[in-house]
Enzyme design. Structure first.
Site, PDB file in Angstrom:
ATOM      1  N   ASP A  27     -12.290 -16.898  -1.942  1.00  0.00           N
ATOM      2  CA  ASP A  27     -11.612 -16.101  -2.823  1.00  0.00           C
ATOM      3  C   ASP A  27     -13.439 -16.075  -3.389  1.00  0.00           C
ATOM      4  O   ASP A  27     -14.343 -16.934  -3.115  1.00  0.00           O
ATOM      5  CB  ASP A  27     -11.288 -15.641  -3.761  1.00  0.00           C
ATOM      6  CG  ASP A  27     -11.410 -14.810  -4.799  1.00  0.00           C
ATOM      7  OD1 ASP A  27     -11.308 -13.210  -4.467  1.00  0.00           O
ATOM      8  OD2 ASP A  27     -11.533 -14.397  -6.053  1.00  0.00           O
ATOM      9  N   SER A  28     -13.988 -14.999  -4.243  1.00  0.00           N
ATOM     10  CA  SER A  28     -15.465 -14.820  -4.714  1.00  0.00           C
ATOM     11  C   SER A  28     -14.861 -15.458  -5.909  1.00  0.00           C
ATOM     12  O   SER A  28     -16.390 -15.392  -6.649  1.00  0.00           O
ATOM     13  CB  SER A  28     -15.657 -13.051  -5.079  1.00  0.00           C
ATOM     14  OG  SER A  28     -14.653 -12.371  -5.656  1.00  0.00           O
TER      15      SER A  28
ATOM     16  N   TYR B  74     -17.503  -9.355  -4.754  1.00  0.00           N
ATOM     17  CA  TYR B  74     -17.830  -8.829  -3.034  1.00  0.00           C
ATOM     18  C   TYR B  74     -17.739  -7.223  -2.997  1.00  0.00           C
ATOM     19  O   TYR B  74     -18.093  -7.026  -2.358  1.00  0.00           O
ATOM     20  CB  TYR B  74     -16.587 -10.120  -2.250  1.00  0.00           C
ATOM     21  CG  TYR B  74     -17.160 -11.046  -1.753  1.00  0.00           C
ATOM     22  CD1 TYR B  74     -18.493 -11.748  -2.442  1.00  0.00           C
ATOM     23  CD2 TYR B  74     -16.173 -11.542  -0.956  1.00  0.00           C
ATOM     24  CE1 TYR B  74     -18.660 -12.964  -2.009  1.00  0.00           C
ATOM     25  CE2 TYR B  74     -16.672 -12.908  -0.279  1.00  0.00           C
ATOM     26  CZ  TYR B  74     -17.927 -14.032  -1.339  1.00  0.00           C
ATOM     27  OH  TYR B  74     -18.341 -14.923  -0.683  1.00  0.00           O
ATOM     28  N   GLY B  75     -16.553  -6.652  -4.070  1.00  0.00           N
ATOM     29  CA  GLY B  75     -16.311  -5.402  -3.622  1.00  0.00           C
ATOM     30  C   GLY B  75     -16.907  -4.294  -3.430  1.00  0.00           C
ATOM     31  O   GLY B  75     -16.421  -3.224  -3.627  1.00  0.00           O
TER      32      GLY B  75
ATOM     33  N   CYS C 229      -8.000 -13.302  -0.575  1.00  0.00           N
ATOM     34  CA  CYS C 229      -9.136 -11.905  -0.978  1.00  0.00           C
ATOM     35  C   CYS C 229      -9.264 -10.726   0.029  1.00  0.00           C
ATOM     36  O   CYS C 229      -9.042 -11.236   1.015  1.00  0.00           O
ATOM     37  CB  CYS C 229     -10.882 -12.684  -0.863  1.00  0.00           C
ATOM     38  SG  CYS C 229     -12.625 -11.792  -1.067  1.00  0.00           S
ATOM     39  N   ASN C 230      -8.538  -9.764  -1.029  1.00  0.00           N
ATOM     40  CA  ASN C 230      -8.432  -8.446   0.122  1.00  0.00           C
ATOM     41  C   ASN C 230      -9.892  -8.124   0.824  1.00  0.00           C
ATOM     42  O   ASN C 230     -10.105  -7.410   1.651  1.00  0.00           O
ATOM     43  CB  ASN C 230      -7.992  -7.332  -0.976  1.00  0.00           C
ATOM     44  CG  ASN C 230      -6.554  -7.706  -1.441  1.00  0.00           C
ATOM     45  OD1 ASN C 230      -6.046  -7.344  -0.626  1.00  0.00           O
ATOM     46  ND2 ASN C 230      -5.989  -8.741  -2.224  1.00  0.00           N
ATOM     47  N   THR C 231     -10.828  -7.925  -0.204  1.00  0.00           N
ATOM     48  CA  THR C 231     -11.913  -7.362   0.598  1.00  0.00           C
ATOM     49  C   THR C 231     -12.447  -8.416   1.598  1.00  0.00           C
ATOM     50  O   THR C 231     -12.790  -7.246   2.744  1.00  0.00           O
ATOM     51  CB  THR C 231     -13.061  -7.517  -0.345  1.00  0.00           C
ATOM     52  OG1 THR C 231     -13.253  -7.402  -2.112  1.00  0.00           O
ATOM     53  CG2 THR C 231     -13.877  -6.862  -0.718  1.00  0.00           C
TER      54      THR C 231
ATOM     55  N   GLU D 135     -13.637 -12.472 -14.623  1.00  0.00           N
ATOM     56  CA  GLU D 135     -14.547 -13.077 -14.577  1.00  0.00           C
ATOM     57  C   GLU D 135     -15.487 -13.503 -15.722  1.00  0.00           C
ATOM     58  O   GLU D 135     -15.625 -14.646 -16.128  1.00  0.00           O
ATOM     59  CB  GLU D 135     -15.651 -12.719 -13.104  1.00  0.00           C
ATOM     60  CG  GLU D 135     -15.023 -12.713 -12.052  1.00  0.00           C
ATOM     61  CD  GLU D 135     -14.830 -13.577 -11.182  1.00  0.00           C
ATOM     62  OE1 GLU D 135     -15.497 -15.002 -11.811  1.00  0.00           O
ATOM     63  OE2 GLU D 135     -13.582 -14.345 -10.531  1.00  0.00           O
TER      64      GLU D 135
ATOM     65  N   CYS E 227      -6.245  -6.695  -4.229  1.00  0.00           N
ATOM     66  CA  CYS E 227      -7.186  -6.969  -4.862  1.00  0.00           C
ATOM     67  C   CYS E 227      -6.741  -8.427  -5.950  1.00  0.00           C
ATOM     68  O   CYS E 227      -5.611  -8.489  -7.130  1.00  0.00           O
ATOM     69  CB  CYS E 227      -8.573  -6.945  -6.732  1.00  0.00           C
ATOM     70  SG  CYS E 227     -10.172  -8.002  -6.392  1.00  0.00           S
ATOM     71  N   THR E 228      -7.057  -9.963  -5.399  1.00  0.00           N
ATOM     72  CA  THR E 228      -6.285 -10.605  -5.619  1.00  0.00           C
ATOM     73  C   THR E 228      -6.887 -11.421  -7.514  1.00  0.00           C
ATOM     74  O   THR E 228      -6.242 -12.199  -8.459  1.00  0.00           O
ATOM     75  CB  THR E 228      -6.874 -12.569  -5.086  1.00  0.00           C
ATOM     76  OG1 THR E 228      -7.980 -12.329  -5.258  1.00  0.00           O
ATOM     77  CG2 THR E 228      -6.158 -11.789  -3.847  1.00  0.00           C
ATOM     78  N   HIS E 229      -7.829 -10.510  -8.150  1.00  0.00           N
ATOM     79  CA  HIS E 229      -7.998 -10.872  -9.544  1.00  0.00           C
ATOM     80  C   HIS E 229      -7.250  -9.992 -10.039  1.00  0.00           C
ATOM     81  O   HIS E 229      -7.003 -10.422 -11.620  1.00  0.00           O
ATOM     82  CB  HIS E 229      -9.730 -10.532  -9.527  1.00  0.00           C
ATOM     83  CG  HIS E 229     -10.988 -11.037  -8.864  1.00  0.00           C
ATOM     84  ND1 HIS E 229     -11.340 -11.071  -8.225  1.00  0.00           N
ATOM     85  CD2 HIS E 229     -11.383 -12.332 -10.127  1.00  0.00           C
ATOM     86  CE1 HIS E 229     -12.625 -12.075  -8.222  1.00  0.00           C
ATOM     87  NE2 HIS E 229     -12.721 -12.738  -9.379  1.00  0.00           N
TER      88      HIS E 229
HETATM   89  N1  DGL Z   1     -10.685 -10.775  -5.440  1.00  0.00           N
HETATM   90  C1  DGL Z   1     -11.624 -10.530  -3.755  1.00  0.00           C
HETATM   91  C2  DGL Z   1     -10.520  -9.062  -3.771  1.00  0.00           C
HETATM   92  O1  DGL Z   1      -8.924  -9.664  -3.635  1.00  0.00           O
HETATM   93  C3  DGL Z   1     -12.699 -10.122  -4.568  1.00  0.00           C
HETATM   94  C4  DGL Z   1     -13.019  -9.202  -5.736  1.00  0.00           C
HETATM   95  C5  DGL Z   1     -14.345  -8.694  -5.544  1.00  0.00           C
HETATM   96  O2  DGL Z   1     -15.210 -10.139  -5.780  1.00  0.00           O
HETATM   97  O3  DGL Z   1     -14.813  -8.128  -6.014  1.00  0.00           O
HETATM   98  O4  DGL Z   1     -10.967  -8.536  -2.832  1.00  0.00           O
END
Ligand code: DGL
Length: 292
Positions: A31-32, A63-64, A94-96, A171, A203-205
């Site tokens: 993931d990011s 990443y998003g 990571c969804n992105t 974060e 988003c996994t966050h």
């Molecule tokens: N946790 C990631 C996701 O599921 C990335 C979030 C990010 O870095 O913007 O998209």
């Protein structure tokens, strides 16, 4: 190490020596940042005999809000490193990355690579017909969730909200801060107005914000965390490929980040239940010939 053609994609009771060797190798999860820990937790529950290599690209989070070209490049670097580290499967927690890079890189690497969008979409359509998706702007713009959901159920209606403020808050460990509740309210309001019956954590966050989201979301709205469904898909895939670790062993995880190891360790402690040992690593820059 993952020789083309050696793995039989159907169920096989006679495992060859290459499969037996691979069984002991770890599963790569990336993931990011700390978002992938929500997936790691589900993997721990579903795959108690496996070992994991977790990578958080904390130097380049988020990443998003990045372009597809950047995300594809980052994912190539991560997968190149994971292949060097001899993982038997890579999981995009990571969804992105799953939305913007999976289809491009899947054929470039000779190992099974799993993304999170499809398991999430499948779970969403089983839960409701008025589906709200909260995700990063990049995932929202890719339209991956509406496409995947409507491919499975054309009747389903989907509303998406891009939530660029969430990842920095998570974060920076600001989940309990008063402004976080206000930000969650701001992002959920359009979905509440649309009278959704299901909310997908795209988003996994974001599952880290579940205690705050649950304060605002009516109980009648079902919450879908695709992580559990991705873990179930990974278990099925390992089984099909004959790569499941059958020997009971001590489950272990090696944590690596591209940014500050201490910051990652401190932030992740609350979800892991202990302070992890975290390494800083430098990702390789893949050359075209390094790609399969
Ligand atoms: N946790 C990631 C996701 O599921 C990335 C979030 C990010 O870095 O913007 O998209």
């Amino acid at each position: 190490m993952f020789e083309k053609g050696k793995i039989n994609k159907g169920y096989c009771s006679d495992l060859n020596s290459s499969q037996k060797k691979l069984q002991k190798f770890p599963i790569g999860v990336f993931d990011s940042g700390v978002g992938g820990l929500t997936v790691l937790k589900s993997l721990y529950q579903r795959l108690p005999n496996e070992s994991f290599l977790y990578f958080g690209d904390t130097k380049r989070v988020p990443y998003g809000t990045r372009s597809q070209a950047e995300i594809v490049e980052f994912v190539r670097q991560i997968l190149t490193w994971m292949v060097q580290e001899q993982v038997k499967m890579a999981i995009m927690a990571c969804n992105t990355s799953s939305a913007l890079a999976l289809e491009i890189v899947r054929t470039e690497f000779d190992l099974p690579i799993l993304g999170i969008i499809l398991p999430g979409a499948r779970a969403a359509v089983q839960t409701g017909k008025r589906i709200g998706v909260i995700a990063t702007p990049a995932t929202v713009n890719s339209e991956s969730y509406p496409q995947a959901i409507q491919e499975i159920n054309p009747e389903a209606k989907v509303w998406q909200v891009g939530c660029p403020k969430f990842v920095p808050l998570i974060e920076q460990n600001q989940i309990a801060a008063p402004q976080t509740l206000a930000v969650v309210y701001e992002y959920l309001q359009p979905l509440l107005d649309a009278r959704i019956d299901t909310l997908v954590y795209g988003c996994t966050h974001y599952p880290h914000l579940e205690p705050v989201i649950s304060q605002i979301l009516p109980r009648s709205v079902s919450q879908v965390d695709p992580a559990q469904h991705l873990a179930a898909a990974a278990a099925r895939e390992l089984e099909l490929l004959g790569l499941s670790q059958t020997q009971r062993g001590q489950q272990s995880t090696r944590f690596c980040v591209s940014g500050c190891p201490n910051q990652f360790a401190q932030t992740s402690q609350q979800w892991l239940g202990e302070l992890p040992v975290v390494e800083n690593i430098t990702l390789p820059v893949p050359t075209p010939s390094a790609l399969a």
